[in-house]
Each structure stands twice: as C-alpha cells, then as structure tokens.
Design an enzyme around this catalytic site. Structure first.
Site, PDB file in Angstrom:
ATOM      1  N   GLU A  69       0.919  -1.154   0.044  1.00  0.00           N
ATOM      2  CA  GLU A  69      -0.086   0.070  -0.040  1.00  0.00           C
ATOM      3  C   GLU A  69       0.901   1.180   0.132  1.00  0.00           C
ATOM      4  OE1 GLU A  69      -2.550   2.536  -0.216  1.00  0.00           O
ATOM      5  OE2 GLU A  69      -3.744   0.753  -0.177  1.00  0.00           O
ATOM      6  N   ASP A 127       4.956   1.163  -4.508  1.00  0.00           N
ATOM      7  CA  ASP A 127       3.861   0.844  -5.682  1.00  0.00           C
ATOM      8  C   ASP A 127       4.049  -0.653  -5.992  1.00  0.00           C
ATOM      9  OD1 ASP A 127       3.141   0.362  -8.174  1.00  0.00           O
ATOM     10  OD2 ASP A 127       3.841   2.433  -9.157  1.00  0.00           O
ATOM     11  N   ASP A 178      -8.878   1.032  -7.260  1.00  0.00           N
ATOM     12  CA  ASP A 178      -9.359   2.360  -7.753  1.00  0.00           C
ATOM     13  C   ASP A 178     -10.106   2.002  -9.202  1.00  0.00           C
ATOM     14  OD1 ASP A 178      -8.478   4.381  -5.460  1.00  0.00           O
ATOM     15  OD2 ASP A 178      -6.578   3.161  -6.109  1.00  0.00           O
ATOM     16  N   LYS A 224     -13.554   7.352 -15.421  1.00  0.00           N
ATOM     17  CA  LYS A 224     -13.507   8.398 -16.489  1.00  0.00           C
ATOM     18  C   LYS A 224     -12.684   7.634 -17.446  1.00  0.00           C
ATOM     19  CE  LYS A 224     -14.334  12.671 -14.357  1.00  0.00           C
ATOM     20  NZ  LYS A 224     -13.508  13.561 -13.427  1.00  0.00           N
ATOM     21  N   ASP A 254     -16.612  -3.140  -6.958  1.00  0.00           N
ATOM     22  CA  ASP A 254     -17.913  -2.746  -6.994  1.00  0.00           C
ATOM     23  C   ASP A 254     -18.533  -1.824  -8.293  1.00  0.00           C
ATOM     24  OD1 ASP A 254     -16.482  -0.733  -5.910  1.00  0.00           O
ATOM     25  OD2 ASP A 254     -18.330   0.464  -5.237  1.00  0.00           O
ATOM     26  N   THR A 256     -14.853  -5.189   2.935  1.00  0.00           N
ATOM     27  CA  THR A 256     -13.800  -4.203   3.143  1.00  0.00           C
ATOM     28  C   THR A 256     -14.491  -2.888   3.142  1.00  0.00           C
ATOM     29  OG1 THR A 256     -13.405  -3.490   0.946  1.00  0.00           O
ATOM     30  CG2 THR A 256     -12.645  -5.545   1.441  1.00  0.00           C
ATOM     31  N   PHE A 297     -14.021  -0.096   1.216  1.00  0.00           N
ATOM     32  CA  PHE A 297     -14.370   0.397  -0.063  1.00  0.00           C
ATOM     33  C   PHE A 297     -15.679  -0.466  -0.659  1.00  0.00           C
ATOM     34  CE2 PHE A 297     -12.185   4.069  -1.774  1.00  0.00           C
ATOM     35  CZ  PHE A 297     -11.417   4.341  -0.611  1.00  0.00           C
ATOM     36  N   GLU A 298     -15.740  -1.574  -0.111  1.00  0.00           N
ATOM     37  CA  GLU A 298     -16.884  -2.586  -0.475  1.00  0.00           C
ATOM     38  C   GLU A 298     -18.145  -1.803   0.184  1.00  0.00           C
ATOM     39  OE1 GLU A 298     -16.749  -6.574   0.733  1.00  0.00           O
ATOM     40  OE2 GLU A 298     -18.439  -7.187  -0.560  1.00  0.00           O
TER      41      GLU A 298
HETATM   42  C1  LIG Z   1     -10.276   2.155  -3.546  1.00  0.00           C
HETATM   43  S1  LIG Z   1      -8.959   1.708  -2.493  1.00  0.00           S
HETATM   44  C2  LIG Z   1      -9.231   0.017  -1.750  1.00  0.00           C
HETATM   45  C3  LIG Z   1      -8.772  -0.204  -0.526  1.00  0.00           C
HETATM   46  C4  LIG Z   1      -9.085  -1.585   0.252  1.00  0.00           C
HETATM   47  N1  LIG Z   1      -8.785  -2.671  -0.655  1.00  0.00           N
HETATM   48  C5  LIG Z   1     -10.932  -1.595   0.404  1.00  0.00           C
HETATM   49  O1  LIG Z   1     -11.275  -2.619  -0.302  1.00  0.00           O
HETATM   50  O2  LIG Z   1     -11.345  -0.903   1.345  1.00  0.00           O
HETATM   51  C6  LIG Z   1      -7.462   1.271  -3.305  1.00  0.00           C
HETATM   52  C7  LIG Z   1      -6.136   1.435  -2.677  1.00  0.00           C
HETATM   53  O3  LIG Z   1      -5.019   1.037  -3.478  1.00  0.00           O
HETATM   54  C8  LIG Z   1      -3.914   1.609  -3.499  1.00  0.00           C
HETATM   55  N2  LIG Z   1      -3.251   1.497  -4.373  1.00  0.00           N
HETATM   56  C9  LIG Z   1      -3.546   1.785  -5.983  1.00  0.00           C
HETATM   57  N3  LIG Z   1      -2.660   1.403  -6.509  1.00  0.00           N
HETATM   58  C10 LIG Z   1      -1.688   0.955  -5.981  1.00  0.00           C
HETATM   59  C11 LIG Z   1      -0.312   0.773  -6.334  1.00  0.00           C
HETATM   60  N4  LIG Z   1       0.295   0.515  -7.532  1.00  0.00           N
HETATM   61  N5  LIG Z   1       0.634  -0.133  -5.462  1.00  0.00           N
HETATM   62  C12 LIG Z   1       0.056   0.069  -3.882  1.00  0.00           C
HETATM   63  N6  LIG Z   1      -1.135   0.608  -3.685  1.00  0.00           N
HETATM   64  C13 LIG Z   1      -1.771   0.969  -4.503  1.00  0.00           C
HETATM   65  C14 LIG Z   1      -4.442   2.850  -2.982  1.00  0.00           C
HETATM   66  O4  LIG Z   1      -3.449   3.798  -2.186  1.00  0.00           O
HETATM   67  C15 LIG Z   1      -5.754   2.746  -2.346  1.00  0.00           C
HETATM   68  O5  LIG Z   1      -5.390   3.048  -0.756  1.00  0.00           O
END
Ligand SMILES: C[S@@+](CC[C@H](N)C(=O)[O-])C[C@H]1O[C@@H](n2cnc3c(N)ncnc32)[C@H](O)[C@@H]1O
Length: 227
Positions: free
Chosen positions: A82, A109, A132, A136, A168, A203, A205-206
C-alpha cells in the site's frame, strides 16, 4: 527501471497527503522497522522467519481486511502492499493489537514491488480488493488490472496459484474479465462473478459501494501454466 520505462509508467494511484493520527504516526515509527519490507529486499519471502504459503494483498487501504485474513489464516504469511501512509499506520496498529506475527508491509508501488522484490514462482496467492475504478475514460489507463500487469503477476506466482479480484464497479468487473482473457494462463474458477469466497471479509470500500447501491463482483482465477 530504465529511462524509457520511467517515462512510460502511468501509476494506478495519486498520492493523497492524508493526515496521520498520532497513533498511526507512532505505529509507523515503532513498527515499520520490524514489520516493513525495505525496497532492497529482493524476495518478499525473506521477510519472514518461517516458510509458509505467501499471500499478497495489493492496495489494502486501511488494512482491516488484511488483519482479519491474517488472523483467520494463521498458517499463511501475508504481505500487504500500500502506498497510502495513514492506511499503513492503521494496519500496523491492528497488527500490534491483534498480535499478528504473519504480516509484513511494503509501502511502495505494487508494480515496483512485483518487478523488483518478488522472485519467479514465489507468490501463492494475490488478492486485490476494490482497486481504484478510475471511471472516466481518459483515466482508464490508470487502472491497475491490465494485461501487462497480469502478466507481471503471472511471472511471480506459483503454478496453481490463486488470484482473487473484487470490485463494486460493474464496468471495471467486465474490464477485469476481458483483461484476464488476454492472459490465458489465468483460468477462471467457476463463474466469473460468483459468491464472495469465505476467506474475504467485507472491506471499507466495498461497504462504501454498497451504500451507493452498487453490486459486488468477485473474480477468482488460478494460474495454470499448461494453458
Ligand atoms: C479504492 S482503495 C481500496 C482499499 C481496500 N482494498 C478496500 O477495499 O477498502 C484502493 C487502494 O489501492 C492503493 N493503490 C492503488 N494503486 C496502488 C499501487 N500501484 N501500489 C500500492 N497501492 C496501490 C490506494 O492507495 C488505495 O488505498
């Protein structure tokens, strides 16, 4: 990474500053040295004292699902990846309060971690929950789940390894299935949008998606190198 790769890379996240609570700050200071994985570690498995199946969760957000899974599957080692600092702080607090010895964190990353810190055939399971959606059209290129990323994953997973995705966002679910079909070493297990497997808790975000009335899609596939 060479210069052309550096120029080409479109990242799947935007760094949000996000304020750390004092508890998260303390957890980062005190627990990251013992539970974090440094970028120069070339094999995530080396971060554990024991040999056990390795599960990686990419983009764990606030880490509550990861902490739950690690407690529920104590015979497996878990690495969470993360980039969002407060989320890492929050996970580390849970690791401490639940006394979880089977969790390590890479605050980097995921693409770089997979490329530089995972050896071939070193990952048994990869879980990516509610990445994410980048709804768009002009942002679709930022979506994490794309054929080149899936190929990178496949190159690091064991034969027979499980990849579990959830979203979702219905158009992203379709997109995921299409991306998977371009990387045939991943074979869908059962129906593409089956029931939530028992190992995945709900989760953050779910729940956010559900409050907006979104349907939830789970996609489970297996790496099968004879495909
Ligand atoms: C929409 S959130 C979902 C979080 C969690 N999995 C949930 O369901 O509640 C997406 C997460 O992925 C992380 N993220 C996105 N791209 C990433 C990457 N390339 N490497 C590490 N983390 C990443 C973002 O920082 C964010 O916290």
């Amino acid at each position: 990474m060479n210069e052309s790769q550096h120029r080409r890379r479109v990242r799947s996240f935007v760094r949000r500053p996000g304020r750390l609570t004092p508890g998260q700050q303390r957890a980062l200071e005190e627990l990251l040295p013992s539970h974090g994985i440094e970028p120069d570690c070339a094999d995530l498995r080396a971060a554990f004292e024991r040999d056990a199946p390795l599960v990686v969760e990419i983009g764990f957000g606030n880490g509550q699902a990861l902490a739950w899974m690690a407690a529920n599957e104590p015979d497996k080692n878990f690495v969470g990846i993360e980039v969002h600092e407060p989320g890492v702080g929050r996970l580390l607090r849970s690791v401490e309060s639940k006394g979880l010895g089977n969790v390590r964190v890479a605050m980097r990353d995921a693409v770089e971690v997979l490329r530089e810190q995972c050896l071939p055939e070193s990952l048994d399971e990869v879980r990516i929950y509610f990445p994410d959606p980048w709804p768009k059209k002009r942002h679709h290129k930022r979506r994490l789940i794309q054929p080149p990323f899936l190929e990178l994953l496949a190159s690091r997973m064991v034969d027979g390894g499980i990849l579990h995705l959830a979203t979702d966002w219905a158009p992203y679910a379709e997109w995921m299935v299409e991306a998977l079909s371009a990387v045939p070493v991943f074979r869908l297990e059962g129906e593409p949008f089956g029931q939530r497997p028992s190992w995945r808790p709900s989760t953050h975000f779910e729940q956010r998606g559900q409050r907006k009335g979104h349907e939830i899609f789970d996609i489970v596939c297996r790496l099968t190198s004879d495909a």
